[in-house]
Design a protein around this motif. Structure first.
Motif, PDB file in Angstrom:
ATOM      1  N   THR A 102       0.575  -1.609  -0.113  1.00 45.83           N
ATOM      2  CA  THR A 102      -0.321   0.088  -0.244  1.00 45.83           C
ATOM      3  C   THR A 102       0.356   1.156   0.148  1.00 45.83           C
ATOM      4  N   PHE A 103      -0.062   2.198  -0.711  1.00 44.48           N
ATOM      5  CA  PHE A 103       1.743   3.849  -1.212  1.00 44.48           C
ATOM      6  C   PHE A 103       0.023   4.818  -0.476  1.00 44.48           C
ATOM      7  N   GLU A 104       0.679   5.456   0.521  1.00 43.43           N
ATOM      8  CA  GLU A 104      -0.441   6.715   0.366  1.00 43.43           C
ATOM      9  C   GLU A 104      -0.340   7.575  -0.802  1.00 43.43           C
ATOM     10  N   ILE A 105      -1.395   8.478  -0.710  1.00 46.46           N
ATOM     11  CA  ILE A 105      -1.743   9.324  -2.191  1.00 46.46           C
ATOM     12  C   ILE A 105      -0.521  10.321  -2.873  1.00 46.46           C
ATOM     13  N   HIS A 106      -0.003  10.508  -1.772  1.00 48.16           N
ATOM     14  CA  HIS A 106       1.320  11.541  -1.662  1.00 48.16           C
ATOM     15  C   HIS A 106       2.810  10.782  -2.576  1.00 48.16           C
ATOM     16  N   GLU A 107       2.320   9.885  -1.563  1.00 49.29           N
ATOM     17  CA  GLU A 107       3.804   9.101  -2.014  1.00 49.29           C
ATOM     18  C   GLU A 107       3.492   8.231  -3.223  1.00 49.29           C
ATOM     19  N   ALA A 108       2.607   7.946  -3.978  1.00 48.95           N
ATOM     20  CA  ALA A 108       2.099   6.907  -5.190  1.00 48.95           C
ATOM     21  C   ALA A 108       1.947   8.507  -6.214  1.00 48.95           C
ATOM     22  N   ARG A 109       1.945   9.657  -6.182  1.00 47.47           N
ATOM     23  CA  ARG A 109       2.311   9.738  -6.870  1.00 47.47           C
ATOM     24  C   ARG A 109       3.641  10.490  -7.226  1.00 47.47           C
ATOM     25  N   ARG A 110       4.442  11.147  -6.113  1.00 45.95           N
ATOM     26  CA  ARG A 110       5.837  10.868  -6.923  1.00 45.95           C
ATOM     27  C   ARG A 110       6.031   9.676  -7.670  1.00 45.95           C
ATOM     28  N   HIS A 111       5.866   8.578  -7.128  1.00 39.23           N
ATOM     29  CA  HIS A 111       6.809   7.516  -7.649  1.00 39.23           C
ATOM     30  C   HIS A 111       5.971   6.820  -8.859  1.00 39.23           C
ATOM     31  N   ASP A 143       3.302  -7.129 -10.074  1.00 41.13           N
ATOM     32  CA  ASP A 143       3.620  -6.679  -8.300  1.00 41.13           C
ATOM     33  C   ASP A 143       2.161  -5.865  -8.088  1.00 41.13           C
ATOM     34  N   PRO A 144       0.854  -5.574  -8.003  1.00 42.80           N
ATOM     35  CA  PRO A 144       0.238  -4.628  -7.891  1.00 42.80           C
ATOM     36  C   PRO A 144       0.084  -4.316  -6.331  1.00 42.80           C
ATOM     37  N   PHE A 145      -0.612  -3.189  -6.230  1.00 38.68           N
ATOM     38  CA  PHE A 145      -0.335  -1.931  -5.192  1.00 38.68           C
ATOM     39  C   PHE A 145      -2.206  -1.992  -4.539  1.00 38.68           C
ATOM     40  N   VAL A 146      -1.962  -0.693  -3.789  1.00 43.02           N
ATOM     41  CA  VAL A 146      -2.703  -0.152  -3.228  1.00 43.02           C
ATOM     42  C   VAL A 146      -2.639   1.249  -3.043  1.00 43.02           C
ATOM     43  N   ILE A 147      -3.800   2.030  -3.672  1.00 38.59           N
ATOM     44  CA  ILE A 147      -3.304   3.361  -3.311  1.00 38.59           C
ATOM     45  C   ILE A 147      -4.801   4.344  -2.132  1.00 38.59           C
ATOM     46  N   THR A 148      -3.913   4.708  -0.958  1.00 41.26           N
ATOM     47  CA  THR A 148      -4.966   5.462   0.010  1.00 41.26           C
ATOM     48  C   THR A 148      -4.768   6.703   0.347  1.00 41.26           C
ATOM     49  N   ARG A 149      -5.561   6.483   1.411  1.00 38.95           N
ATOM     50  CA  ARG A 149      -5.584   8.145   1.852  1.00 38.95           C
ATOM     51  C   ARG A 149      -6.216   8.208   2.962  1.00 38.95           C
ATOM     52  N   ASP A 150      -4.930   8.423   3.845  1.00 42.54           N
ATOM     53  CA  ASP A 150      -5.612   9.156   5.513  1.00 42.54           C
ATOM     54  C   ASP A 150      -6.070   6.833   5.946  1.00 42.54           C
ATOM     55  N   GLY A 151      -4.601   6.296   5.038  1.00 42.36           N
ATOM     56  CA  GLY A 151      -5.091   5.077   5.597  1.00 42.36           C
ATOM     57  C   GLY A 151      -6.146   4.140   4.957  1.00 42.36           C
ATOM     58  N   ARG A 152      -6.909   4.507   4.664  1.00 47.47           N
ATOM     59  CA  ARG A 152      -8.133   3.821   3.926  1.00 47.47           C
ATOM     60  C   ARG A 152      -7.929   3.213   2.397  1.00 47.47           C
ATOM     61  N   PRO A 153      -8.034   2.093   1.819  1.00 44.28           N
ATOM     62  CA  PRO A 153      -7.962   1.929   0.644  1.00 44.28           C
ATOM     63  C   PRO A 153      -8.827   2.956  -0.306  1.00 44.28           C
ATOM     64  N   LEU A 154      -8.010   3.427  -1.788  1.00 42.32           N
ATOM     65  CA  LEU A 154      -9.148   4.011  -2.770  1.00 42.32           C
ATOM     66  C   LEU A 154      -9.156   3.403  -3.564  1.00 42.32           C
ATOM     67  N   VAL A 155      -7.601   2.874  -4.343  1.00 45.12           N
ATOM     68  CA  VAL A 155      -7.850   1.978  -5.604  1.00 45.12           C
ATOM     69  C   VAL A 155      -6.660   0.724  -5.147  1.00 45.12           C
TER      70      VAL A 155
END
Length: 81
Positions: free
Chosen positions: A3-12, A24-36
């Protein structure tokens, strides 16, 4: 699954998307909650698709194809302005 916080996912994002494509799939979260969940889309390989000759027998090319219109074209070059 990672899982990656949305801000970290945006950078990478480029690297993470490539890793998802490589399986290697992953989940993007915001404030610890899964978004996508980001996963690779399985697309059919185009290597097996053959387009060349798909109209075989449907059209006929005249034997003088490479000379068609040559007289008219030559006259355009010979004309005085």
């Amino acid at each position: 699954m990672r899982t990656f916080e949305i801000h970290e996912a945006r950078r990478h994002l480029s690297r993470l998307v490539q890793e998802a494509v490589d399986g290697d799939p992953f989940v993007i979260t915001r404030d610890g909650r899964p978004l996508v969940e980001v996963v690779s889309i399985n697309t059919p390989e185009l290597a097996g698709a053959r387009r060349t000759g798909f109209m075989a027998g449907e059209i006929a090319v005249p034997p003088d194809f490479d000379r068609m219109g040559s007289t008219e074209i030559e006259s355009l070059f010979d004309a005085d302005p």
